[in-house]
Design a protein around this motif. Sequence first.
Motif, PDB file in Angstrom:
ATOM      1  N   HIS A 165      -8.164  20.132 -12.189  1.00 60.48           N
ATOM      2  CA  HIS A 165      -8.024  18.805 -11.515  1.00 60.48           C
ATOM      3  C   HIS A 165      -6.861  18.134 -12.502  1.00 60.48           C
ATOM      4  O   HIS A 165      -6.979  17.911 -13.646  1.00 60.48           O
ATOM      5  N   LYS A 179      -3.698  10.402  -2.848  1.00 59.57           N
ATOM      6  CA  LYS A 179      -3.063   9.460  -3.218  1.00 59.57           C
ATOM      7  C   LYS A 179      -3.714   8.341  -3.088  1.00 59.57           C
ATOM      8  O   LYS A 179      -4.029   8.144  -1.883  1.00 59.57           O
ATOM      9  N   ASP A 183      -6.914  22.039  -7.724  1.00 56.34           N
ATOM     10  CA  ASP A 183      -6.870  23.445  -7.084  1.00 56.34           C
ATOM     11  C   ASP A 183      -8.166  24.108  -7.762  1.00 56.34           C
ATOM     12  O   ASP A 183      -8.737  24.037  -8.651  1.00 56.34           O
ATOM     13  N   GLU A 193      -2.509  10.003  -8.088  1.00 63.96           N
ATOM     14  CA  GLU A 193      -2.464  11.126  -7.312  1.00 63.96           C
ATOM     15  C   GLU A 193      -3.525  12.053  -8.048  1.00 63.96           C
ATOM     16  O   GLU A 193      -3.302  12.162  -9.334  1.00 63.96           O
ATOM     17  N   ASP A 194      -4.191  12.761  -7.377  1.00 62.57           N
ATOM     18  CA  ASP A 194      -5.269  13.792  -7.962  1.00 62.57           C
ATOM     19  C   ASP A 194      -4.809  15.038  -6.884  1.00 62.57           C
ATOM     20  O   ASP A 194      -4.462  15.024  -5.648  1.00 62.57           O
ATOM     21  N   ILE A 195      -4.779  16.046  -7.705  1.00 62.96           N
ATOM     22  CA  ILE A 195      -4.221  17.487  -7.249  1.00 62.96           C
ATOM     23  C   ILE A 195      -5.528  18.550  -7.808  1.00 62.96           C
ATOM     24  O   ILE A 195      -5.407  18.679  -9.003  1.00 62.96           O
ATOM     25  N   ARG A 244      -6.668  23.594  -2.170  1.00 61.00           N
ATOM     26  CA  ARG A 244      -6.261  22.593  -2.903  1.00 61.00           C
ATOM     27  C   ARG A 244      -6.371  21.369  -2.242  1.00 61.00           C
ATOM     28  O   ARG A 244      -6.510  21.218  -0.777  1.00 61.00           O
ATOM     29  N   GLN A 278      -5.629  17.189  -2.196  1.00 61.87           N
ATOM     30  CA  GLN A 278      -4.657  16.534  -2.909  1.00 61.87           C
ATOM     31  C   GLN A 278      -4.898  14.842  -2.168  1.00 61.87           C
ATOM     32  O   GLN A 278      -5.034  14.845  -0.931  1.00 61.87           O
TER      33      GLN A 278
END
Length: 163
Positions: free
Chosen positions: A96, A9, A114, A110-112, A5, A7
């Motif tokens: 994404h 911001k 996986d 915010e990007d997350i 992951r 992540q």
Amino acid sequence: MKLYRLQTKQQLPISLEAAWDFLSDPGNLKIITPHYMGFNILGGAERKMYPGQIIQYIVTPVAGIKTKWVTEITHVKDLEYFVDEQRFGPYSLWHHKHFLKEIEGGVEMEDIVDYKLPFGILGQMVHPFLVGPKLKEIFDYREKKLKELFGEFKSRRMRITTK
């Protein structure tokens, strides 16, 4: 099976609407991707993002090797978030999530992401010195370009973890 992951911001001193207009236009992805990656949209980016949209790219992430990448925009909630998922490309899994929220004086993105690498243990072995650093470099570039385009607010936070 290792799932990673990433992540991040980042805050920008612009309105939620301006951030959404820029980020929900697939054509702008080329602007915030490092030039050396040879990023080129082949098709599917003629409209603002919508659920079910298929976008095809060519990208050269490592050693000049051109790779076709096909993503689907699976979820969109105007002014709040969208999700892209790889259908074909370099990862075994790429999911994404892009979130936007209004904050005092601007917007927070915010990007997350996986993701899972192919090639089993070999993929896991190259992650710490190739894939993880390359993704960090790409998101660092994006942060820099967004600051150039929209101004600086606060620095962002990034981390890469294993699930």
